[in-house]
Design a protein around this motif. Structure first.
Motif, mmCIF file in Angstrom:
data_model
loop_
_atom_site.group_PDB
_atom_site.id
_atom_site.type_symbol
_atom_site.label_atom_id
_atom_site.label_comp_id
_atom_site.label_asym_id
_atom_site.label_seq_id
_atom_site.Cartn_x
_atom_site.Cartn_y
_atom_site.Cartn_z
ATOM 1 N N ASN A 106 0.842 -1.194 0.000
ATOM 2 C CA ASN A 106 0.000 0.000 0.000
ATOM 3 C C ASN A 106 0.879 1.246 0.000
ATOM 4 O O ASN A 106 1.875 1.292 0.699
ATOM 5 N N THR A 107 0.482 2.242 -0.760
ATOM 6 C CA THR A 107 1.225 3.497 -0.701
ATOM 7 C C THR A 107 0.631 4.371 0.393
ATOM 8 O O THR A 107 -0.572 4.371 0.624
ATOM 9 N N PHE A 108 1.481 5.101 1.050
ATOM 10 C CA PHE A 108 1.105 5.937 2.187
ATOM 11 C C PHE A 108 0.301 7.163 1.778
ATOM 12 O O PHE A 108 -0.323 7.805 2.616
ATOM 13 N N LYS A 119 -4.413 23.099 10.741
ATOM 14 C CA LYS A 119 -4.764 21.697 10.966
ATOM 15 C C LYS A 119 -3.714 20.767 10.350
ATOM 16 O O LYS A 119 -4.018 19.700 9.828
ATOM 17 N N TRP A 120 -2.459 21.149 10.438
ATOM 18 C CA TRP A 120 -1.340 20.392 9.881
ATOM 19 C C TRP A 120 -1.271 18.979 10.442
ATOM 20 O O TRP A 120 -0.838 18.058 9.769
ATOM 21 N N TYR A 121 -1.709 18.810 11.671
ATOM 22 C CA TYR A 121 -1.620 17.513 12.349
ATOM 23 C C TYR A 121 -2.456 16.434 11.669
ATOM 24 O O TYR A 121 -2.242 15.250 11.906
ATOM 25 N N LEU A 122 -3.374 16.824 10.819
ATOM 26 C CA LEU A 122 -4.170 15.832 10.092
ATOM 27 C C LEU A 122 -3.308 14.995 9.150
ATOM 28 O O LEU A 122 -3.703 13.907 8.737
ATOM 29 N N PHE A 123 -2.129 15.511 8.834
ATOM 30 C CA PHE A 123 -1.226 14.808 7.924
ATOM 31 C C PHE A 123 -0.196 13.943 8.653
ATOM 32 O O PHE A 123 0.654 13.337 8.000
ATOM 33 N N ILE A 146 2.569 11.242 7.137
ATOM 34 C CA ILE A 146 4.006 11.371 7.393
ATOM 35 C C ILE A 146 4.551 10.084 7.999
ATOM 36 O O ILE A 146 5.580 9.556 7.557
ATOM 37 N N LEU A 147 3.851 9.551 8.984
ATOM 38 C CA LEU A 147 4.280 8.289 9.608
ATOM 39 C C LEU A 147 4.228 7.134 8.607
ATOM 40 O O LEU A 147 5.118 6.285 8.584
ATOM 41 N N GLY A 148 3.193 7.124 7.781
ATOM 42 C CA GLY A 148 3.089 6.104 6.739
ATOM 43 C C GLY A 148 4.228 6.213 5.733
ATOM 44 O O GLY A 148 4.758 5.202 5.267
ATOM 45 N N GLY A 149 4.623 7.435 5.395
ATOM 46 C CA GLY A 149 5.740 7.640 4.479
ATOM 47 C C GLY A 149 7.052 7.137 5.057
ATOM 48 O O GLY A 149 7.863 6.518 4.357
ATOM 49 N N ILE A 150 7.240 7.380 6.348
ATOM 50 C CA ILE A 150 8.440 6.876 7.015
ATOM 51 C C ILE A 150 8.439 5.350 7.018
ATOM 52 O O ILE A 150 9.458 4.715 6.725
#
Length: 141
Positions: free
Chosen positions: A61-63, A89-93, A97-101
């Motif tokens: 799966n892609t993040f 509302k930057w925290y929604l991402f 970000i964690l998925g990308g890592i």
């Protein structure tokens, strides 16, 4: 499958080009959504054409899917209130970000140690499949 991915990628890029002519500030979020779709499809195109590992081709799966819900949600908020600042509302991402890592880590792990990489891929896929679906449903409510 490659043709479908390539056509979808092309359509997203054409829509991005056409939409950038519009001066509505909320459309910047829509542009980000279209670029995310194009990026998602580009990653899939590369995987389907250049990766020989069947597990990676059909199961990774892609993040970027974590970003679709927040972008649509922020777009709706911006359309509703012109003064709304989406950056608040930057925290929604954070899930994206964690998925990308995690995605990058799994990719490196599969390259460095295929056996442990495939085990980690199974865990990653089971977690992301459910959390992407749950997150996107949350933004639809």
């Amino acid at each position: 499958m490659n043709y479908v991915i390539a056509i979808g990628m092309f359509q997203a890029l054409v829509a991005t080009y056409l939409l950038r002519q519009n001066k509505n500030k909320a459309d910047n979020l829509l542009l980000l959504l279209l670029l995310s779709i194009a990026t998602h499809l580009s990653i899939k195109f590369v995987i389907f054409n250049f990766v020989n590992d069947a597990d990676v081709r059909y199961q990774m799966n892609t993040f970027i899917g974590f970003g679709y819900g927040p972008l649509i949600y922020l777009y709706a908020l911006k359309m509703k209130n012109e003064a709304f600042a989406p950056i608040t509302k930057w925290y929604l991402f954070l899930p994206m970000i964690l998925g990308g890592i995690a995605y990058l880590t799994i990719s490196i792990l599969i390259w460095a140690s295929p056996d442990s990489g495939h085990k980690a891929l199974q865990v990653y896929n089971s977690i992301t499949t459910h959390t992407i679906s749950l997150a996107n449903m949350t933004f639809c409510i």
